[in-house]
Design a protein around this motif. Structure first.
Motif, mmCIF file in Angstrom:
data_model
loop_
_atom_site.group_PDB
_atom_site.id
_atom_site.type_symbol
_atom_site.label_atom_id
_atom_site.label_comp_id
_atom_site.label_asym_id
_atom_site.label_seq_id
_atom_site.Cartn_x
_atom_site.Cartn_y
_atom_site.Cartn_z
ATOM 1 N N UNK A 147 14.028 7.702 1.377
ATOM 2 C CA UNK A 147 14.397 7.680 2.147
ATOM 3 C C UNK A 147 13.674 6.129 2.960
ATOM 4 N N UNK A 148 13.791 5.209 2.445
ATOM 5 C CA UNK A 148 12.224 4.176 2.939
ATOM 6 C C UNK A 148 12.815 3.029 3.765
ATOM 7 N N UNK A 149 11.668 2.712 4.775
ATOM 8 C CA UNK A 149 12.171 1.882 5.319
ATOM 9 C C UNK A 149 11.751 0.315 4.319
ATOM 10 N N UNK A 150 12.235 -0.781 4.651
ATOM 11 C CA UNK A 150 12.358 -1.839 3.919
ATOM 12 C C UNK A 150 10.823 -2.799 4.330
ATOM 13 N N UNK A 151 9.899 -2.859 2.968
ATOM 14 C CA UNK A 151 8.534 -3.387 3.550
ATOM 15 C C UNK A 151 8.425 -4.736 3.799
ATOM 16 N N UNK A 181 0.745 -1.313 -0.277
ATOM 17 C CA UNK A 181 -0.205 -0.086 0.183
ATOM 18 C C UNK A 181 0.646 1.394 0.124
ATOM 19 N N UNK A 182 2.011 1.447 -0.177
ATOM 20 C CA UNK A 182 3.279 2.582 -0.293
ATOM 21 C C UNK A 182 3.662 2.390 0.617
ATOM 22 N N UNK A 183 4.818 2.723 0.660
ATOM 23 C CA UNK A 183 6.652 2.492 1.869
ATOM 24 C C UNK A 183 5.945 4.150 3.017
ATOM 25 N N UNK A 184 6.769 3.460 3.503
ATOM 26 C CA UNK A 184 6.822 4.577 5.249
ATOM 27 C C UNK A 184 8.621 5.331 4.488
ATOM 28 N N UNK A 185 8.178 6.092 5.200
ATOM 29 C CA UNK A 185 8.993 7.342 4.813
ATOM 30 C C UNK A 185 10.276 7.530 6.328
ATOM 31 N N UNK A 186 11.591 7.430 6.077
ATOM 32 C CA UNK A 186 12.400 7.931 7.057
ATOM 33 C C UNK A 186 12.448 9.727 6.455
ATOM 34 N N UNK A 187 11.918 10.073 7.468
ATOM 35 C CA UNK A 187 12.246 12.160 7.157
ATOM 36 C C UNK A 187 13.130 12.197 7.807
ATOM 37 N N UNK A 188 14.690 11.659 7.763
ATOM 38 C CA UNK A 188 16.503 12.768 8.256
ATOM 39 C C UNK A 188 16.711 13.308 7.013
#
Length: 691
Positions: free
Chosen positions: A99-103, A75-82
């Protein structure tokens, strides 16, 4: 990890397999999950392009093109906002936008469907039957069958030789035992090159003399066997052809000149998968490689501490933060009124980054980031400079009074602690880091040579996508706690000036020059050894850090492998102030990194005891006097002095320099003779403790 892909359609280079759509290829009775790894392992030990050893099979995580399929299922990636981490990544990969967290989706959320995880493929594809020594690729043989029927025991996933009759006796083509399934394991020989390519060993071609005197076989795809036995003279592994009885021993390739028998590199990246085009073949040197060899995969990653914003935020600060966010973040913001609407209805996790910043200041920062306005420039390195990542962290940690209240956005809270009187000869500040968050990004990998051995050259990093220009990279966020120690700069400078003239230091400098010259890759850019040699303060603080890690593991509740160091040790230059500090922390993707046992050691009386015990243990090593007298000389090029596994070395997960640049004599006085004498930085502290 998710579904295994058995066949990679090698006739069409660059085809990305869809593991989630190919479950039927391995049979409906089989489950797709073949194992699991921690998120940090995807960055440091089992990432894209690495071979991951499961109990019975070996798999390779696929490139980012295949991850896109997993994200679509999720359903889409979760981003790492740094933003600071993204800016650092762009120094090496300019086109990265996210920057994306692994699926990953928990299995409970997909009880009736496919679990979402990292797509992997079987590699190597050649297997050897443990019952009859049959050697064949699973993509061409119908004799191997994949078995993974236990839903909650992915460790039982395996390939079997369906109708194995055991090893044939002399003069026979097959065994005489009762036919039954027997385990098939990965064939462990591979071909690698210095440009990051990895390929299957050409068993059929090599046995039939493709490197010299060819042997004509009766069939196009003959049945092969691999027989091995113990020997003290190197590998005794015979590869033979059942059809024509041709055979050769792998030992031929391990002798002098053996590399000349290896084939040219096909330019294969099995994690993508791609091959070099025929009109532009790979010209790099090839090496025989064992499955799981230490030099098969070296990760290239970037890590930063997630820090609160500085109190006096400038337009340049805001612009840098904006540049560190995905390009689409402010795509619809064209006026100040648009920005006001965005601050109400934009993504909440992004809006919170700019809490406390006025609309006008944020709008000015956006314009500067777009090049539509100019801010007062700040000097920054044009290339990748590791110290530039550490400077903001140092600036924050040396001002703990500004961050005693937890910054929930950054997950950061520290408090100053009184320095014990016995430690004041060298320590100026102690800070208890009660909450800290660390962000890590994976930017690629190298083979045969680690990145620092090739001059940190970006062109030596293997690609993560088929185009070679990724728009995002995997990243993780870890939470933890720690202890920060700041050393008195006046004491450090005076001690360091004395060490620079010592014979011991000159021996280390000469050994480092020899080490760089001998171990630098032949295809690397020129490296000046002086630029890679840490100053004496780094050696002393690194040594003290290892002593503290070993001692803190005794009473913190964490294993020594769970503790890691972050050193701030550089001399003053025209561009930056000097630094001398140690951060010992433990971080984890879950709550295991914040149990409180480590930060409790920052208390005045407890830290004094840790220092006392650590220094007293370091006075003697069970390998002394050999360890205490160790100084590189002649043609020796090791990068440590009085240090070994008994006194200083720690786990690779704990040390940021792979147990290099360590010497006990830089921390305290050793009984090693006048020719090796150096005034130890921590000797005054040890003397205050008395006997």
């Amino acid at each position: 990890m998710s579904q295994v892909v058995e066949d990679e359609a090698s006739s069409v280079a660059g085809v990305v397999a869809n593991p989630f759509g190919e479950l039927e290829a391995v049979g409906a009775k089989n489950h797709s999950r073949v194992g699991s790894v921690r998120p940090s392992a995807l960055l440091y030990t089992s990432g894209i392009g690495a071979t991951v050893d499961m109990p019975h099979i070996a798999v390779m995580p696929q490139g980012l093109d295949a991850w896109e399929i997993a994200y679509s299922k999720q359903g889409g990636p979760q981003l790492v906002l740094v933003p600071r981490l993204l800016t650092a990544v762009r120094k090496m990969l300019p086109r990265v936008e996210e920057l994306r967290q692994p699926p990953w989706v928990p299995e409970k959320a997909h009880e009736g469907g496919t679990p979402i995880g990292i797509p992997t493929r079987v590699f190597p594809q050649w297997l050897r039957c443990t019952g009859c020594d049959l050697l064949a690729p699973i993509s061409e043989s119908t004799k191997f069958e994949f078995v993974n029927t236990s839903k909650h025991r992915p460790d039982k996933a395996q390939f079997v030789h369906k109708s194995c009759k055991g090893r044939p006796k002399k003069g026979q083509k097959q065994g005489t035992l009762e036919a039954r399934p027997r385990l098939a394991v990965p064939a462990r020989y591979l071909i690698a090159c210095t440009d990051g390519h990895l390929d299957e060993f050409p068993y059929v071609e090599w046995v039939h003399g493709a490197d010299g005197d060819p042997v004509k076989c009766k069939v196009a795809k003959p049945e092969m066997r691999m027989m091995e036995w113990r020997s003290n003279l190197g590998p005794q592994v015979k590869i033979s052809c059942v059809a024509c009885d041709a055979s050769r021993n792998i030992a031929e390739l391990t002798r002098a000149g053996g590399e000349e028998m290896l084939p040219d590199c096909r330019g294969r990246h099995p994690h993508l998968p791609t091959y070099a085009p025929a009109d532009n073949p790979c010209q790099a040197d090839v090496r025989l490689m064992l499955l799981g060899a230490a030099n098969q995969w070296f990760p290239a990653s970037v890590s930063v501490l997630v820090l609160p914003a500085r109190k006096n935020i400038t337009t340049a600060d805001v612009a840098e933060t904006v540049k560190g966010l995905p390009a689409v973040t402010f795509a619809d913001v064209h006026t100040l009124d648009d920005l006001v609407g965005w601050r109400k209805y934009g993504p909440k996790d992004v809006r919170t980054i700019f809490d406390g910043i006025a609309d006008g200041a944020l709008w000015n920062g956006i314009q500067v980031a777009r090049g539509q306005a100019v801010a007062e420039p700040e000097s920054s390195p044009s290339g990748f400079d590791p110290i530039s990542l550490l400077e903001p962290e140092w600036d924050t940690l040396v001002h703990p009074e500004d961050f005693e209240r937890e910054d929930r956005k950054a997950g950061f809270r520290v408090r100053p602690v009184e320095v014990a009187s016995a430690l004041r000869p060298v320590l100026s500040h102690v800070v208890a880091v009660e909450r800290v968050k660390k962000a890590n990004a994976f930017i690629g990998f190298t083979r045969i040579d680690a990145l620092d051995r090739v001059g940190d050259a970006p062109n030596r990093i293997a690609p993560l996508v088929q185009s070679g220009k990724p728009k995002w990279v995997p990243a993780t966020e870890d939470r933890g706690e720690g202890v920060f120690l700041r050393f008195d700069e006046d004491v450090i400078r005076a001690w360091e000036d004395g060490v620079l003239e010592s014979k011991v230091w000159q021996s280390h400098v000469a050994a480092h020059e020899r080490n760089v010259k001998r171990r630098q890759s032949r295809t690397a850019v020129a490296i000046d050894p002086a630029d890679r040699m840490p100053p004496p303060r780094y050696w002393a603080l690194h040594t003290m850090s290892h002593l503290l890690i070993r001692e803190m593991a005794m009473s913190s509740g964490y294993g020594s492998a769970s503790l890691s160091e972050r050193l701030y040790a550089w001399r003053e230059t025209d561009d930056r102030e000097a630094a001398a500090g140690i951060l010992i922390a433990t971080t984890s993707p879950d709550s295991e990194g914040t149990l409180g046992g480590l930060v409790d050691l920052a208390r005045t009386e407890r830290l004094e005891g840790v220092f006392r015990d650590a220094l007293r243990r370091a006075e003697r090593c069970s390998s002394d006097p050999i360890c205490a007298h160790r100084v590189p000389s002649g043609q020796e090029d090791f990068l440590h002095g009085a240090a070994c596994h008994f006194c200083l070395f720690v786990s690779e997960t704990s040390c940021e320099k792979a147990n290099r640049f360590l010497d006990r004599r830089f921390a305290l006085k050793l009984n090693a003779g006048p020719e090796h004498a150096v005034e130890g930085l921590l000797q005054p502290v040890l003397e205050t403790f008395g006997d």
